[in-house]
Enzyme design. Structure first.
Site, mmCIF file in Angstrom:
data_model
loop_
_atom_site.group_PDB
_atom_site.id
_atom_site.type_symbol
_atom_site.label_atom_id
_atom_site.label_comp_id
_atom_site.label_asym_id
_atom_site.label_seq_id
_atom_site.Cartn_x
_atom_site.Cartn_y
_atom_site.Cartn_z
ATOM 1 N N THR A 164 0.631 -1.795 0.350
ATOM 2 C CA THR A 164 0.112 -0.464 -0.091
ATOM 3 C C THR A 164 0.702 1.045 0.028
ATOM 4 O OG1 THR A 164 -1.619 1.110 1.373
ATOM 5 C CG2 THR A 164 -0.053 -0.366 2.177
ATOM 6 N N ASP A 165 0.011 2.508 -0.881
ATOM 7 C CA ASP A 165 0.644 3.616 -0.024
ATOM 8 C C ASP A 165 1.220 4.599 0.761
ATOM 9 O OD1 ASP A 165 -1.871 4.316 -0.019
ATOM 10 O OD2 ASP A 165 -1.894 5.642 -1.813
ATOM 11 N N GLU A 166 0.302 3.536 2.071
ATOM 12 C CA GLU A 166 -0.285 4.254 3.172
ATOM 13 C C GLU A 166 1.362 4.111 3.652
ATOM 14 O OE1 GLU A 166 -2.856 3.700 5.834
ATOM 15 O OE2 GLU A 166 -4.425 3.530 3.623
ATOM 16 N N TYR B 127 -1.547 -0.363 11.048
ATOM 17 C CA TYR B 127 -2.200 -0.689 9.621
ATOM 18 C C TYR B 127 -1.229 -0.764 8.703
ATOM 19 C CZ TYR B 127 -3.212 -1.692 5.358
ATOM 20 O OH TYR B 127 -3.533 -1.908 3.809
ATOM 21 N N LYS C 102 2.041 -3.861 7.582
ATOM 22 C CA LYS C 102 2.134 -3.172 5.636
ATOM 23 C C LYS C 102 3.838 -2.826 6.125
ATOM 24 C CE LYS C 102 -0.062 -4.430 2.860
ATOM 25 N NZ LYS C 102 -0.462 -5.845 2.081
ATOM 26 N N VAL D 78 -18.733 11.330 7.551
ATOM 27 C CA VAL D 78 -17.263 12.469 6.921
ATOM 28 C C VAL D 78 -16.826 12.503 8.044
ATOM 29 C CG1 VAL D 78 -16.264 14.256 5.325
ATOM 30 C CG2 VAL D 78 -19.013 12.922 5.154
ATOM 31 N N ARG E 228 -7.243 11.227 -1.226
ATOM 32 C CA ARG E 228 -6.421 9.987 -1.626
ATOM 33 C C ARG E 228 -6.331 9.492 -3.457
ATOM 34 N NH1 ARG E 228 -5.652 9.670 3.281
ATOM 35 N NH2 ARG E 228 -6.748 8.881 4.336
HETATM 36 P P1 NAD Z 1 -9.491 -7.073 2.275
HETATM 37 O O1 NAD Z 1 -9.428 -7.037 3.499
HETATM 38 O O2 NAD Z 1 -10.514 -7.026 1.365
HETATM 39 O O3 NAD Z 1 -9.733 -8.498 2.265
HETATM 40 C C1 NAD Z 1 -8.241 -9.309 2.971
HETATM 41 C C2 NAD Z 1 -8.541 -11.028 2.389
HETATM 42 O O4 NAD Z 1 -7.347 -11.504 3.354
HETATM 43 C C3 NAD Z 1 -9.958 -11.329 2.937
HETATM 44 O O5 NAD Z 1 -10.257 -12.940 1.880
HETATM 45 C C4 NAD Z 1 -8.751 -12.699 4.398
HETATM 46 O O6 NAD Z 1 -10.267 -13.111 4.642
HETATM 47 C C5 NAD Z 1 -7.602 -12.480 3.660
HETATM 48 N N1 NAD Z 1 -7.139 -12.885 5.495
HETATM 49 C C6 NAD Z 1 -6.300 -12.650 6.237
HETATM 50 N N2 NAD Z 1 -6.249 -12.868 7.194
HETATM 51 C C7 NAD Z 1 -5.467 -13.911 6.875
HETATM 52 C C8 NAD Z 1 -5.272 -14.928 7.143
HETATM 53 N N3 NAD Z 1 -4.172 -14.808 8.555
HETATM 54 N N4 NAD Z 1 -4.414 -16.143 5.925
HETATM 55 C C9 NAD Z 1 -5.776 -16.313 5.016
HETATM 56 N N5 NAD Z 1 -5.715 -15.459 4.387
HETATM 57 C C10 NAD Z 1 -6.508 -13.998 5.433
HETATM 58 O O7 NAD Z 1 -8.343 -6.159 1.357
HETATM 59 P P2 NAD Z 1 -8.123 -6.059 0.223
HETATM 60 O O8 NAD Z 1 -8.546 -4.412 -0.021
HETATM 61 O O9 NAD Z 1 -8.608 -7.041 -0.909
HETATM 62 O O10 NAD Z 1 -6.750 -5.521 0.088
HETATM 63 C C11 NAD Z 1 -5.709 -6.788 -0.077
HETATM 64 C C12 NAD Z 1 -4.183 -6.607 -0.039
HETATM 65 O O11 NAD Z 1 -3.910 -5.195 -1.222
HETATM 66 C C13 NAD Z 1 -3.804 -6.305 1.364
HETATM 67 O O12 NAD Z 1 -2.808 -6.790 1.728
HETATM 68 C C14 NAD Z 1 -4.180 -4.532 1.137
HETATM 69 O O13 NAD Z 1 -2.815 -4.187 2.532
HETATM 70 C C15 NAD Z 1 -3.421 -4.180 -0.276
HETATM 71 N N6 NAD Z 1 -4.013 -2.966 -0.274
HETATM 72 C C16 NAD Z 1 -5.053 -2.267 -0.130
HETATM 73 C C17 NAD Z 1 -5.619 -1.353 -0.653
HETATM 74 C C18 NAD Z 1 -6.823 -0.866 -1.359
HETATM 75 O O14 NAD Z 1 -7.527 0.181 -1.909
HETATM 76 N N7 NAD Z 1 -8.176 -1.497 -0.764
HETATM 77 C C19 NAD Z 1 -5.039 -0.369 -1.607
HETATM 78 C C20 NAD Z 1 -3.861 -0.444 -2.163
HETATM 79 C C21 NAD Z 1 -3.421 -2.191 -1.306
HETATM 80 O O1 DAU Z 2 -4.583 4.429 0.103
HETATM 81 C C1 DAU Z 2 -4.267 2.655 0.026
HETATM 82 C C2 DAU Z 2 -5.306 2.153 1.341
HETATM 83 O O2 DAU Z 2 -6.498 2.042 1.195
HETATM 84 C C3 DAU Z 2 -5.300 0.470 1.840
HETATM 85 O O3 DAU Z 2 -4.101 0.005 1.985
HETATM 86 C C4 DAU Z 2 -6.114 0.669 2.538
HETATM 87 O O4 DAU Z 2 -6.389 -1.249 2.958
HETATM 88 C C5 DAU Z 2 -7.523 0.289 2.006
HETATM 89 O O5 DAU Z 2 -8.877 0.891 3.693
HETATM 90 C C6 DAU Z 2 -7.638 2.381 2.305
HETATM 91 O O6 DAU Z 2 -7.229 3.306 2.943
HETATM 92 P P1 DAU Z 2 -7.800 4.582 3.653
HETATM 93 O O7 DAU Z 2 -8.048 4.346 5.374
HETATM 94 O O8 DAU Z 2 -7.391 5.354 2.887
HETATM 95 O O9 DAU Z 2 -9.855 3.753 3.354
HETATM 96 P P2 DAU Z 2 -10.783 3.335 3.757
HETATM 97 O O10 DAU Z 2 -11.642 3.548 3.360
HETATM 98 O O11 DAU Z 2 -10.691 3.928 5.120
HETATM 99 O O12 DAU Z 2 -11.032 5.595 4.183
HETATM 100 C C7 DAU Z 2 -10.985 6.944 2.449
HETATM 101 C C8 DAU Z 2 -10.768 7.632 3.672
HETATM 102 O O13 DAU Z 2 -12.123 8.039 3.854
HETATM 103 C C9 DAU Z 2 -9.673 8.627 5.325
HETATM 104 O O14 DAU Z 2 -9.596 9.202 4.220
HETATM 105 C C10 DAU Z 2 -10.895 8.029 5.958
HETATM 106 C C11 DAU Z 2 -12.323 8.600 5.502
HETATM 107 N N1 DAU Z 2 -13.898 8.191 5.633
HETATM 108 C C12 DAU Z 2 -13.742 6.747 5.591
HETATM 109 C C13 DAU Z 2 -14.913 5.935 6.579
HETATM 110 C C14 DAU Z 2 -14.779 4.348 6.085
HETATM 111 C C15 DAU Z 2 -14.549 8.734 5.996
HETATM 112 O O15 DAU Z 2 -14.350 10.176 5.978
HETATM 113 N N2 DAU Z 2 -15.178 8.345 6.729
HETATM 114 C C16 DAU Z 2 -15.873 7.236 6.993
HETATM 115 O O16 DAU Z 2 -17.008 6.483 7.410
#
Ligand code: NAD
Ligand code: DAU
Length: 362
Positions: free
Chosen positions: A136-138, A161, A165, A217, A225
């Site tokens: 992730t970019d985080e 988190y 990562k 919000v 983002r």
């Molecule tokens: P998600 O939370 O939707 O899915 C995670 C999956 O991993 C689930 O199916 C869960 O059951 C499985 N899991 C969790 N713990 C486990 C374990 N111990 N063993 C086996 N399976 C396990 O996540 P996502 O949003 O699809 O993100 C996937 C990957 O991409 C993550 O590594 C996250 O850090 C990265 N990522 C996500 C985003 C985003 O915007 N969602 C952006 C950049 C990177």
């Molecule tokens: O940048 C990549 C990341 O993006 C991934 O690594 C994470 O797995 C993924 O969850 C996501 O993280 P964010 O924290 O950016 O996503 P989230 O959807 O939780 O929140 C997006 C933005 O919106 C953040 O600035 C927080 C805000 N937010 C979120 C929620 C859930 C709100 O304002 N209200 C909300 O209810």
């Protein structure tokens, strides 16, 4: 059809589920999903593949050494694509233990088992093997009003988190540097699209707006983002697997910076464009969804701005985001409106877990 054998961890989650679909649609070869089915993993996401000849599923934990070793021996993967993680920042603030366990210890276990497996391969298979770590970019922390994250931006993770990562990224890099394990890493910005669990901003806003519930919000709504359609992220990973350099990191982003309020307004406009479908799905289209916006207490340590410089992957691997933001939003809104059964099933499952007092990882 190619002859790849792709082990996908976390394939029942949001991005992993989209990647499974991409790999099977493109007929890349045999796919095996390893997923623990935490609260974030959904049977409903993978159900469509149950009878597919090129698809297998193992329920299990990436922290289980024997299980991972046996899967590697029996399935004999050419590629391992590692999505499995605890991924929600807010949950890591409430309790970080699962994040340390899965994201750091789980990744360490995969690396250890992969190293042993890779060392048993003949020269050709060993050269073709890839461990791709999805990150992730985080990990780079927070930007001010200007600038971008590049692959050389120093790590400065701010949430538990992000720190977990970052730890996993360092381990993956070290296994290449020390042991020459053929790894690649991608650090991607915020994804949106089908199959995202409605605890994350986009699907949460979408479903709350449909149901006429408050749209929460955090803070002033001005956090930025960089949004990328999930299918484009999957294509970036495929490009890295096929053509990326071993041991290297690629930043992946959408060139699509939005404040949270801008994103929410854009979603409301997409809902208005889909008014007919909204009504057909049994909801009352609203004249003004903005009245649902409710400013709530900010997330502790909330990163202000993320923005990715994706020039490396664009220049070296020819990848670019293919989905324009408005098109991606329309596809996402349409997908959720056509898949309300999926939403209900995953929400019901989550509700049952909380009712039974099950921890997130069970
Ligand atoms: P998600 O939370 O939707 O899915 C995670 C999956 O991993 C689930 O199916 C869960 O059951 C499985 N899991 C969790 N713990 C486990 C374990 N111990 N063993 C086996 N399976 C396990 O996540 P996502 O949003 O699809 O993100 C996937 C990957 O991409 C993550 O590594 C996250 O850090 C990265 N990522 C996500 C985003 C985003 O915007 N969602 C952006 C950049 C990177
Ligand atoms: O940048 C990549 C990341 O993006 C991934 O690594 C994470 O797995 C993924 O969850 C996501 O993280 P964010 O924290 O950016 O996503 P989230 O959807 O939780 O929140 C997006 C933005 O919106 C953040 O600035 C927080 C805000 N937010 C979120 C929620 C859930 C709100 O304002 N209200 C909300 O209810």
């Amino acid at each position: 059809m190619t002859d790849k054998r792709i082990l996908i961890t976390g394939g029942a989650g949001f991005i992993g589920g989209n990647f499974v679909a991409r790999a099977l649609d493109l007929e890349l070869g045999q796919v095996l999903v390893l997923d623990k089915f935490t609260y974030a993993g959904h049977e409903a996401t993978l159900r469509q593949w149950e009878d597919h000849l090129n698809y297998e599923l193992v329920r299990g934990d990436i922290c289980d050494s024997d299980l991972v070793a046996n899967i590697l021996k029996d399935f004999h993967p050419t590629w391992l694509v590692h999505f499995a993680a605890e991924s929600h920042v807010d949950r890591s603030i409430d309790s970080a233990a699962n994040f340390i366990q899965t994201n750091i210890v789980g990744t360490f276990n995969l690396l250890e088992q992969c190293l042993s497996y890779w060392r048993t391969l003949d020269r050709e298979d060993a050269a073709g093997f890839r461990f791709h770590h999805v990150s992730t970019d985080e990990v780079y922390g927070s930007l001010g009003a200007t600038g971008y994250f590049t692959e050389t931006t120093p790590y400065a993770p701010n949430s538990p988190y992000a720190a977990s990562k970052a730890g996993s990224d360092h381990l993956v890099r070290a296994y290449h540097h020390t042991h020459k394990l053929p790894v690649t890493i991608s650090n991607c910005s915020n994804n949106y699209g089908p199959f995202q669990f409605p605890e994350k901003l986009m699907p949460l806003v979408l479903l709350n707006a449909l149901e006429g519930k408050p749209v929460p919000v955090y803070g002033d709504g001005q956090n930025v983002r960089d949004w990328l359609y999930v299918g484009d992220h999957c294509d970036a990973i495929l490009q890295i697997l096929a053509h990326g350099s071993k041991g290297e990191t690629y930043n992946v982003g959408g060139h699509c910076e939005k404040t949270n309020l801008e994103l929410i307004y854009a979603l409301f406009e997409a809902l208005t464009r889909h008014s007919e479908l909204v009504a057909k799905a049994g909801f009352s289209p609203r004249d003004d969804y903005r009245e649902l916006i409710t400013f709530v207490t900010d997330r502790p340590g909330h990163d202000r701005r993320y923005a990715i410089d994706a020039s490396r992957i664009e220049r070296e691997l020819g990848w670019r985001p293919a989905t324009a933001f408005t098109d991606g939003l329309d596809q996402t809104v349409s997908w959720y409106l056509h898949n309300l059964d999926w939403c209900r099933e995953v929400q019901q499952d989550n509700y049952e877990r909380s009712r039974l007092g099950l921890a997130a990882e069970q």
